[in-house]
Motif scaffolding. Structure first.
Motif, mmCIF file in Angstrom:
data_model
loop_
_atom_site.group_PDB
_atom_site.id
_atom_site.type_symbol
_atom_site.label_atom_id
_atom_site.label_comp_id
_atom_site.label_asym_id
_atom_site.label_seq_id
_atom_site.Cartn_x
_atom_site.Cartn_y
_atom_site.Cartn_z
ATOM 1 N N LEU A 270 37.798 39.098 -20.250
ATOM 2 C CA LEU A 270 38.906 38.959 -19.200
ATOM 3 C C LEU A 270 38.761 38.230 -18.167
ATOM 4 O O LEU A 270 39.282 37.590 -17.357
ATOM 5 C CB LEU A 270 39.501 40.527 -18.860
ATOM 6 N N ALA A 271 37.509 38.117 -17.798
ATOM 7 C CA ALA A 271 36.895 37.387 -16.413
ATOM 8 C C ALA A 271 37.258 35.816 -16.443
ATOM 9 O O ALA A 271 37.090 35.196 -15.152
ATOM 10 C CB ALA A 271 35.315 37.523 -15.853
ATOM 11 N N ARG A 272 37.440 35.492 -17.365
ATOM 12 C CA ARG A 272 37.581 34.064 -17.418
ATOM 13 C C ARG A 272 39.229 33.592 -16.667
ATOM 14 O O ARG A 272 39.129 32.431 -16.536
ATOM 15 C CB ARG A 272 37.826 33.536 -18.992
ATOM 16 N N VAL A 273 39.882 34.621 -16.451
ATOM 17 C CA VAL A 273 41.055 34.404 -15.814
ATOM 18 C C VAL A 273 40.793 33.767 -14.340
ATOM 19 O O VAL A 273 41.743 33.210 -13.579
ATOM 20 C CB VAL A 273 42.177 35.536 -15.802
ATOM 21 N N ILE A 274 39.718 34.432 -13.786
ATOM 22 C CA ILE A 274 39.282 33.667 -12.604
ATOM 23 C C ILE A 274 38.094 32.828 -12.698
ATOM 24 O O ILE A 274 37.416 32.687 -11.845
ATOM 25 C CB ILE A 274 38.982 34.671 -11.500
ATOM 26 N N ALA A 275 38.058 32.165 -13.906
ATOM 27 C CA ALA A 275 37.136 30.906 -14.135
ATOM 28 C C ALA A 275 35.928 31.512 -14.081
ATOM 29 O O ALA A 275 35.020 30.810 -13.943
ATOM 30 C CB ALA A 275 37.348 29.820 -13.232
ATOM 31 N N PHE A 276 35.453 32.819 -14.378
ATOM 32 C CA PHE A 276 34.340 33.131 -14.471
ATOM 33 C C PHE A 276 33.919 32.817 -15.840
ATOM 34 O O PHE A 276 33.957 32.986 -17.097
ATOM 35 C CB PHE A 276 34.043 34.585 -14.517
ATOM 36 N N TYR A 277 32.311 32.229 -15.755
ATOM 37 C CA TYR A 277 31.837 31.514 -16.924
ATOM 38 C C TYR A 277 31.230 32.792 -17.847
ATOM 39 O O TYR A 277 30.123 33.309 -17.410
ATOM 40 C CB TYR A 277 30.659 30.498 -16.631
ATOM 41 N N GLU A 278 31.789 32.802 -19.140
ATOM 42 C CA GLU A 278 31.205 33.771 -20.150
ATOM 43 C C GLU A 278 31.256 32.938 -21.728
ATOM 44 O O GLU A 278 31.777 31.791 -21.629
ATOM 45 C CB GLU A 278 31.562 34.922 -19.893
ATOM 46 N N VAL B 251 25.847 24.309 -31.131
ATOM 47 C CA VAL B 251 26.805 25.334 -30.644
ATOM 48 C C VAL B 251 26.221 26.767 -30.486
ATOM 49 O O VAL B 251 26.385 27.398 -29.449
ATOM 50 C CB VAL B 251 27.988 25.555 -31.627
ATOM 51 N N THR B 252 25.262 27.171 -31.332
ATOM 52 C CA THR B 252 24.750 28.381 -31.314
ATOM 53 C C THR B 252 23.958 28.330 -29.809
ATOM 54 O O THR B 252 24.072 29.681 -29.036
ATOM 55 C CB THR B 252 23.772 28.785 -32.325
ATOM 56 N N MET B 253 23.145 27.523 -29.784
ATOM 57 C CA MET B 253 22.551 27.660 -28.490
ATOM 58 C C MET B 253 23.381 27.626 -26.986
ATOM 59 O O MET B 253 23.207 28.377 -26.249
ATOM 60 C CB MET B 253 21.482 26.282 -28.133
ATOM 61 N N SER B 254 24.317 26.883 -27.106
ATOM 62 C CA SER B 254 25.235 26.842 -25.886
ATOM 63 C C SER B 254 26.244 28.187 -25.779
ATOM 64 O O SER B 254 26.265 28.589 -24.633
ATOM 65 C CB SER B 254 26.112 25.559 -25.820
ATOM 66 N N LEU B 255 26.333 28.721 -26.848
ATOM 67 C CA LEU B 255 27.221 29.943 -26.778
ATOM 68 C C LEU B 255 26.385 31.036 -26.284
ATOM 69 O O LEU B 255 26.603 31.972 -25.656
ATOM 70 C CB LEU B 255 27.682 30.457 -28.204
ATOM 71 N N PHE B 256 25.060 30.932 -26.872
ATOM 72 C CA PHE B 256 23.868 31.825 -26.157
ATOM 73 C C PHE B 256 24.020 31.750 -24.584
ATOM 74 O O PHE B 256 23.790 32.815 -24.179
ATOM 75 C CB PHE B 256 22.526 31.650 -26.841
ATOM 76 N N GLU B 257 24.130 30.812 -23.990
ATOM 77 C CA GLU B 257 24.175 30.688 -22.627
ATOM 78 C C GLU B 257 25.155 31.215 -22.036
ATOM 79 O O GLU B 257 24.803 31.870 -21.219
ATOM 80 C CB GLU B 257 23.954 28.986 -22.512
ATOM 81 N N GLY B 258 26.433 31.085 -22.717
ATOM 82 C CA GLY B 258 27.576 31.679 -22.288
ATOM 83 C C GLY B 258 27.539 33.140 -22.327
ATOM 84 O O GLY B 258 27.905 33.855 -21.414
ATOM 85 N N PHE B 259 27.024 33.527 -23.302
ATOM 86 C CA PHE B 259 26.411 35.126 -23.720
ATOM 87 C C PHE B 259 25.944 35.594 -22.617
ATOM 88 O O PHE B 259 25.979 36.832 -22.305
ATOM 89 C CB PHE B 259 25.981 35.376 -25.010
ATOM 90 N N LEU B 260 24.985 34.827 -21.923
ATOM 91 C CA LEU B 260 24.271 35.498 -20.946
ATOM 92 C C LEU B 260 24.876 35.852 -19.731
ATOM 93 O O LEU B 260 24.604 36.666 -18.978
ATOM 94 C CB LEU B 260 22.902 34.447 -20.555
#
Lengths: 218, 250
Positions: A163-171, A5-14
């Motif tokens: 907020l950008a996830r409202v247009i499906a931006f990956y974060e 989880v930590t690793m994949s959250l880190f990817e999202g954090f990028l």
């Protein structure tokens, strides 16, 4: 599981980080330009700019994201942003840059207008040009005054990127939520808060350092 | 030839006429003090000379060159910058640049004008000016580390660094408490003995009487009386001058 989880959250954090840093990079200079416009002596420049600032600050960023992303397709029938993740990112970046530039412009305006006229007059009688007056006399004093409000906005921006996830931006929130569907666990979503906290903590330290650096004059 | 000739200077703000036709002249090396109650137009006159305000009518001539004639309209930026360098200005509120040390404040303008050449000489000159102001040990202090009197002396050095023809003071001691007033007046007095051409707007009547070659008393936008200190302060003929000086015992 925790490591995964930590690793994949880190990817999202990028993704979060990318939107955050590019927004800052473009919105700070754009904000300065807008602030000059909003202080222009020509009313034909000043009023439209103030109108735009009013609209941008007066409506939710989430709504702006939706309009900027879907608007061109709905109203003009063109797919301005291109397809896929790249398009979503560009649209999100444009919305964020515009929104934050307007907020920054008001901070700059306040900072610039708070410089006593005596400073301008002293520079004028010493024969400084307007450019020299701005860069040699006014700018550092403005920067010193606006560091606290700017740091506020910047820390807000860290969290606003979600907020950008409202247009499906990956974060990172997007990534955290994925675990609800894929593994039926919700704690990764909560765990994203730690990333935000650590990052805004680092920013707080950075701004504290800048404030201290500018402490040599009053 | 007079170093400065001011002819029929007028200035209005909105519909209030602040200067109603001011004419005077002064010679090189003279000290001229302008007295008058608040609102009489003294400061506006000084600001017009430094082109911080644009006069509506009249002419300003320095060393025989007409710098400003209201008939020709307002000055353009580049022109303005050159022309206002004939005058130096010391403000009531000092207006030092807070992010620069005393020395940096003094050398900033000469440095920008020379585009970085002659730096050794500029720094040397800046230091010697500050020494003359009694600030040899304060050169590297920032304004907020200095007392009001010290700040004003830095401001005087800063104005002198550009070697103006005429140095103007706008109530240089009004923002200072009495203890600090003396040190600034002392410096101005020294400049007077060295025949620096100066125009001083002040409320320090005793000082003006001592130091000036010439006094102008202004009232309601006009020069009510002018002459030597002996004439204007000791034997005023104008009714307003007498009223004004009645409050001054010295």
């Amino acid at each position: 599981m925790f490591t995964t989880v930590t690793m994949s959250l880190f990817e999202g954090f990028l993704g979060t980080l990318k939107l955050f840093s590019l927004t800052l990079l473009f919105s700070l200079p754009l904000g300065l330009i807008i602030s000059f416009g909003s202080m222009s002596k020509t009313s034909i420049v000043r009023w439209p700019i103030r109108f735009i600032i009013w609209v941008v600050r007066g409506t939710p960023l989430m709504l702006q994201l939706l309009i900027i992303f879907y608007g061109p397709g709905i109203f003009f029938g063109t797919n301005l942003w291109g397809s896929g993740d790249r398009g979503r990112f560009t649209a999100a970046l444009v919305a964020f840059v515009f929104n934050y530039a307007c907020y920054f412009s008001e901070i700059f305006r306040g900072g610039i207008q708070s410089i006593p006229t005596g400073q301008y007059e002293a520079a004028a009688v010493l024969g400084l040009t307007k450019t020299q007056t701005f860069f040699r006399i006014v700018l550092v004093q403005v920067v010193k005054r606006i560091v606290p409000p700017i740091s506020n906005e910047v820390i807000t921006l860290v969290k606003d990127t979600s907020l950008a996830r409202v247009i499906a931006f990956y974060e990172i929130i997007w990534e955290g939520e994925r675990f609800i569907k894929s593994a039926g666990i919700i704690w990764p979503l909560f765990y994203t808060g730690v990333y935000y906290l650590i990052f805004s903590g680092l920013l707080t330290l950075l701004f504290g350092y800048i404030e201290k650096k500018l402490d040599y004059f009053k | 030839m007079s170093i400065l000739e001011v002819n029929n200077l007028k200035k209005k703000f909105d519909n209030t006429e602040i200067l109603k036709g001011i004419s005077f002249d002064m010679e090189k090396g003279e000290t001229l003090s302008i007295l008058g109650s608040s609102g009489s137009g003294k400061t506006t006159l000084l600001r017009c000379l430094n082109f911080l305000e644009t006069p509506d009518e009249g002419t300003i001539t320095v060393n025989g060159n007409c710098l400003f004639d209201a008939k020709n309209g307002p000055l353009r930026d580049g022109d303005l910058r050159q022309k206002r360098l004939h005058f130096g200005m010391v403000f009531q509120q000092f207006n030092l640049f807070p992010q620069y040390t005393a020395l940096e404040n003094v050398i900033l303008a000469p440095k920008l004008q020379s585009n970085g050449s002659n730096m050794d000489e500029i720094v040397k000159n800046g230091k010697s000016l500050l020494e003359k102001m009694g600030l040899a040990d304060r050169m590297n202090n920032y304004p907020h580390q200095l007392s009001g009197g010290q700040q004003q002396r830095v401001a005087i050095a800063r104005a002198l660094a550009l070697r103006p023809d005429i140095l103007c003071f706008d109530e240089p001691t009004s923002a200072l408490d009495p203890e600090l007033t003396g040190e600034v007046l002392k410096v101005i007095r020294e400049l007077a003995t060295q025949h620096t051409t100066m125009i001083i707007v002040t409320h320090e009547i005793g000082f003006a009487k001592d130091v000036s070659d010439k006094i102008i008393f202004m009232d309601d936008g006009v020069i009510a009386e002018q002459g030597t200190p002996a004439q204007v302060i000791s034997n005023p003929t104008n009714e307003r001058t007498r009223q004004f000086l009645a409050n001054y015992i010295g």
